[in-house]
Design a protein around this motif. Structure first.
Motif, PDB file in Angstrom:
ATOM      1  N   SER A   1     -22.940   8.233  -9.767  1.00  0.00           N
ATOM      2  CA  SER A   1     -23.632   7.178 -10.518  1.00  0.00           C
ATOM      3  C   SER A   1     -22.794   6.694 -11.691  1.00  0.00           C
ATOM      4  CB  SER A   1     -24.989   7.700 -11.010  1.00  0.00           C
ATOM      5  OG  SER A   1     -24.813   8.774 -11.926  1.00  0.00           O
ATOM      6  N   LEU A   2     -22.057   7.609 -12.331  1.00  0.00           N
ATOM      7  CA  LEU A   2     -21.169   7.209 -13.426  1.00  0.00           C
ATOM      8  C   LEU A   2     -20.031   6.333 -12.914  1.00  0.00           C
ATOM      9  CD1 LEU A   2     -20.920  10.489 -15.550  1.00  0.00           C
ATOM     10  CD2 LEU A   2     -22.148   8.389 -16.123  1.00  0.00           C
ATOM     11  N   LEU A   3     -19.501   6.664 -11.736  1.00  0.00           N
ATOM     12  CA  LEU A   3     -18.438   5.849 -11.157  1.00  0.00           C
ATOM     13  C   LEU A   3     -18.942   4.440 -10.822  1.00  0.00           C
ATOM     14  CD1 LEU A   3     -16.670   8.428  -8.807  1.00  0.00           C
ATOM     15  CD2 LEU A   3     -15.689   7.328 -10.817  1.00  0.00           C
ATOM     16  N   SER A   4     -20.141   4.352 -10.294  1.00  0.00           N
ATOM     17  CA  SER A   4     -20.707   3.039  -9.975  1.00  0.00           C
ATOM     18  C   SER A   4     -20.919   2.219 -11.239  1.00  0.00           C
ATOM     19  CB  SER A   4     -22.037   3.203  -9.225  1.00  0.00           C
ATOM     20  OG  SER A   4     -21.843   3.833  -7.990  1.00  0.00           O
ATOM     21  N   PHE A   5     -21.421   2.879 -12.290  1.00  0.00           N
ATOM     22  CA  PHE A   5     -21.622   2.164 -13.551  1.00  0.00           C
ATOM     23  C   PHE A   5     -20.293   1.744 -14.164  1.00  0.00           C
ATOM     24  CE2 PHE A   5     -22.352   2.115 -18.200  1.00  0.00           C
ATOM     25  CZ  PHE A   5     -23.297   1.086 -18.236  1.00  0.00           C
ATOM     26  N   SER A   6     -19.289   2.608 -14.064  1.00  0.00           N
ATOM     27  CA  SER A   6     -17.967   2.241 -14.589  1.00  0.00           C
ATOM     28  C   SER A   6     -17.392   1.060 -13.820  1.00  0.00           C
ATOM     29  CB  SER A   6     -17.021   3.435 -14.522  1.00  0.00           C
ATOM     30  OG  SER A   6     -16.762   3.799 -13.171  1.00  0.00           O
ATOM     31  N   SER A   7     -17.636   1.009 -12.500  1.00  0.00           N
ATOM     32  CA  SER A   7     -17.182  -0.138 -11.710  1.00  0.00           C
ATOM     33  C   SER A   7     -17.853  -1.418 -12.194  1.00  0.00           C
ATOM     34  CB  SER A   7     -17.486   0.099 -10.235  1.00  0.00           C
ATOM     35  OG  SER A   7     -17.142  -1.029  -9.469  1.00  0.00           O
ATOM     36  N   PHE A   8     -19.146  -1.335 -12.509  1.00  0.00           N
ATOM     37  CA  PHE A   8     -19.884  -2.488 -13.041  1.00  0.00           C
ATOM     38  C   PHE A   8     -19.260  -2.968 -14.352  1.00  0.00           C
ATOM     39  CE2 PHE A   8     -23.271  -3.995 -15.874  1.00  0.00           C
ATOM     40  CZ  PHE A   8     -23.781  -5.061 -15.132  1.00  0.00           C
ATOM     41  N   ILE A   9     -18.965  -2.042 -15.255  1.00  0.00           N
ATOM     42  CA  ILE A   9     -18.371  -2.405 -16.543  1.00  0.00           C
ATOM     43  C   ILE A   9     -16.978  -2.993 -16.362  1.00  0.00           C
ATOM     44  CG2 ILE A   9     -17.585  -1.498 -18.762  1.00  0.00           C
ATOM     45  CD1 ILE A   9     -20.614  -1.683 -18.509  1.00  0.00           C
ATOM     46  N   LEU A  10     -16.203  -2.416 -15.454  1.00  0.00           N
ATOM     47  CA  LEU A  10     -14.835  -2.899 -15.233  1.00  0.00           C
ATOM     48  C   LEU A  10     -14.829  -4.339 -14.723  1.00  0.00           C
ATOM     49  CD1 LEU A  10     -13.183   0.267 -13.633  1.00  0.00           C
ATOM     50  CD2 LEU A  10     -12.702  -0.705 -15.885  1.00  0.00           C
ATOM     51  N   ILE A  11     -15.755  -4.680 -13.851  1.00  0.00           N
ATOM     52  CA  ILE A  11     -15.811  -6.052 -13.339  1.00  0.00           C
ATOM     53  C   ILE A  11     -16.178  -7.025 -14.453  1.00  0.00           C
ATOM     54  CG2 ILE A  11     -16.987  -7.608 -11.742  1.00  0.00           C
ATOM     55  CD1 ILE A  11     -17.337  -5.268  -9.850  1.00  0.00           C
ATOM     56  N   ILE A  12     -17.109  -6.633 -15.322  1.00  0.00           N
ATOM     57  CA  ILE A  12     -17.480  -7.485 -16.460  1.00  0.00           C
ATOM     58  C   ILE A  12     -16.277  -7.728 -17.362  1.00  0.00           C
ATOM     59  CG2 ILE A  12     -18.836  -7.567 -18.583  1.00  0.00           C
ATOM     60  CD1 ILE A  12     -21.131  -6.310 -17.125  1.00  0.00           C
ATOM     61  N   VAL A  13     -15.517  -6.665 -17.639  1.00  0.00           N
ATOM     62  CA  VAL A  13     -14.321  -6.810 -18.483  1.00  0.00           C
ATOM     63  C   VAL A  13     -13.301  -7.720 -17.816  1.00  0.00           C
ATOM     64  CG1 VAL A  13     -12.369  -5.568 -19.491  1.00  0.00           C
ATOM     65  CG2 VAL A  13     -14.663  -4.585 -19.600  1.00  0.00           C
ATOM     66  N   ALA A  14     -13.116  -7.549 -16.493  1.00  0.00           N
ATOM     67  CA  ALA A  14     -12.156  -8.386 -15.771  1.00  0.00           C
ATOM     68  C   ALA A  14     -12.559  -9.852 -15.800  1.00  0.00           C
ATOM     69  CB  ALA A  14     -12.033  -7.906 -14.326  1.00  0.00           C
ATOM     70  N   LEU A  15     -13.847 -10.125 -15.749  1.00  0.00           N
ATOM     71  CA  LEU A  15     -14.319 -11.506 -15.812  1.00  0.00           C
ATOM     72  C   LEU A  15     -14.165 -12.090 -17.215  1.00  0.00           C
ATOM     73  CD1 LEU A  15     -17.589 -11.241 -13.667  1.00  0.00           C
ATOM     74  CD2 LEU A  15     -15.594 -12.654 -13.126  1.00  0.00           C
ATOM     75  N   ALA A  16     -14.371 -11.247 -18.231  1.00  0.00           N
ATOM     76  CA  ALA A  16     -14.391 -11.748 -19.606  1.00  0.00           C
ATOM     77  C   ALA A  16     -12.998 -11.946 -20.191  1.00  0.00           C
ATOM     78  CB  ALA A  16     -15.197 -10.800 -20.492  1.00  0.00           C
ATOM     79  N   VAL A  17     -12.065 -11.085 -19.837  1.00  0.00           N
ATOM     80  CA  VAL A  17     -10.728 -11.142 -20.443  1.00  0.00           C
ATOM     81  C   VAL A  17      -9.843 -12.111 -19.649  1.00  0.00           C
ATOM     82  CG1 VAL A  17      -8.689  -9.811 -21.068  1.00  0.00           C
ATOM     83  CG2 VAL A  17     -10.956  -8.783 -21.277  1.00  0.00           C
ATOM     84  N   PRO A  18      -9.273 -13.135 -20.306  1.00  0.00           N
ATOM     85  CA  PRO A  18      -8.470 -14.149 -19.581  1.00  0.00           C
ATOM     86  C   PRO A  18      -7.017 -13.740 -19.381  1.00  0.00           C
ATOM     87  CG  PRO A  18      -8.664 -14.803 -21.861  1.00  0.00           C
ATOM     88  CD  PRO A  18      -9.446 -13.505 -21.722  1.00  0.00           C
ATOM     89  N   HIS A  19      -6.802 -12.582 -18.809  1.00  0.00           N
ATOM     90  CA  HIS A  19      -5.430 -12.122 -18.584  1.00  0.00           C
ATOM     91  C   HIS A  19      -5.290 -11.586 -17.166  1.00  0.00           C
ATOM     92  CE1 HIS A  19      -5.312 -12.190 -23.027  1.00  0.00           C
ATOM     93  NE2 HIS A  19      -4.027 -12.401 -22.860  1.00  0.00           N
ATOM     94  N   TRP A  20      -5.547 -12.454 -16.210  1.00  0.00           N
ATOM     95  CA  TRP A  20      -5.354 -12.071 -14.815  1.00  0.00           C
ATOM     96  C   TRP A  20      -3.891 -12.206 -14.397  1.00  0.00           C
ATOM     97  CZ3 TRP A  20      -8.710 -11.083 -10.415  1.00  0.00           C
ATOM     98  CH2 TRP A  20     -10.009 -10.734 -10.790  1.00  0.00           C
ATOM     99  N   LEU A  21      -3.232 -13.239 -14.927  1.00  0.00           N
ATOM    100  CA  LEU A  21      -1.838 -13.469 -14.545  1.00  0.00           C
ATOM    101  C   LEU A  21      -1.097 -14.129 -15.695  1.00  0.00           C
ATOM    102  CD1 LEU A  21      -0.465 -14.347 -11.126  1.00  0.00           C
ATOM    103  CD2 LEU A  21       0.260 -15.800 -13.003  1.00  0.00           C
ATOM    104  N   SER A  22       0.132 -13.712 -15.896  1.00  0.00           N
ATOM    105  CA  SER A  22       1.017 -14.321 -16.894  1.00  0.00           C
ATOM    106  C   SER A  22       2.299 -14.763 -16.198  1.00  0.00           C
ATOM    107  CB  SER A  22       1.341 -13.337 -18.015  1.00  0.00           C
ATOM    108  OG  SER A  22       0.187 -13.015 -18.766  1.00  0.00           O
ATOM    109  N   GLY A  23       3.014 -15.683 -16.861  1.00  0.00           N
ATOM    110  CA  GLY A  23       4.247 -16.160 -16.249  1.00  0.00           C
ATOM    111  C   GLY A  23       5.127 -16.918 -17.212  1.00  0.00           C
TER     112      GLY A  23
END
Length: 245
Positions: A14-36
């Motif tokens: 259950s902790l892993l599932s919740f951490s996955s939920f938080i990680l996706i939110i962070v990935a959506l919120a932070v604008p650093h998917w790719l740099s160049g």
């Protein structure tokens, strides 16, 4: 009720599932998917710049799924500009693919919560005798096999995140995503992508998919039967003296 061994592993799940939920939110919120690095090709052509002078025409760019930043270097110093994907820039991109990536990640968010719920359900395991009446029977038919439902949620959620990652990589590699963003609303200058690499938000999303894979390993370990500890019962020996007394 499940034993302490399964409770501990499902608590970790259950902790892993919740951490996955938080990680996706962070990935959506932070604008650093790719740099160049982007080269101002128009400026280079105008002054016939050679290799040592090219550094003056190489700028930076980074972006996420909603916004980003670009630094233009066209021989007159760096000029920074912020941009947003919605509502204008998305028209210049492959809108269907970009929206699909977002939808997949939002679906993965919901599935991460579902998998966490089933992990908790497997941990507490509501006894079937506590569910009475027709409504209770219908409810129990849905929750009769929470373990299989949990495994399915993990598979689907991890697969959805992996599909979103693959879609983003396809947009970058095959649809020239960075170059399209770099040349958005540029009328005088044309930019060419010199170098690009994935940033922390992308790898955070990869970590989210890995968390679901780890969940499946945790579920497999939780099904390992523990050896039962049997206490040896000593047989009472009755002697002739005991019978006399």
């Amino acid at each position: 009720m499940p034993g302490w061994f399964k409770k501990a592993w499902y608590g970790l799940a259950s902790l892993l599932s919740f951490s996955s939920f938080i990680l996706i939110i962070v990935a959506l919120a932070v604008p650093h998917w790719l740099s160049g690095k982007i080269l101002c090709q128009t400026g280079v052509d105008l002054v016939n710049a050679t290799d040592p002078e090219l550094i003056k025409f190489i700028g930076d760019i980074y972006y996420g799924l909603f916004q980003g930043c670009k630094v233009r270097q066209c021989g007159l110093g760096g000029r920074q500009s912020q941009f947003t994907i919605f509502p204008h820039l998305v028209k210049e991109l492959d809108a269907g693919l970009h929206v699909t990536i977002l939808l997949l990640l939002f679906v993965a968010l919901a599935l991460a919560l579902v998998s966490m719920g089933f992990a908790i359900l497997n941990m507490i395991q509501v006894p079937y005798r506590a569910v009475n009446g027709p409504g209770g029977i219908c409810l129990w038919n849905v929750l009769a096999e929470p373990l299989r439902l949990y495994e399915g949620a993990c598979w689907v959620s991890g697969g959805v995140v992996a599909l979103a990652i693959a879609s983003f990589m396809a947009a970058v590699r095959f649809h020239d995503l960075t170059e399209r963003i770099a040349n958005f609303q540029e009328k005088l200058f044309r930019f060419v992508v010199v170098e690009e690499w994935y940033e922390e938000s992308f790898w955070i999303c990869v970590a989210s998919a890995s968390a679901h894979a780890a969940n499946l390993v945790v579920v497999a370990i939780s099904q390992i039967p523990l050896p039962e500890i049997k206490t040896k019962i000593e047989e009472a020996t009755v002697t002739a003296e005991d019978i006399l007394y």
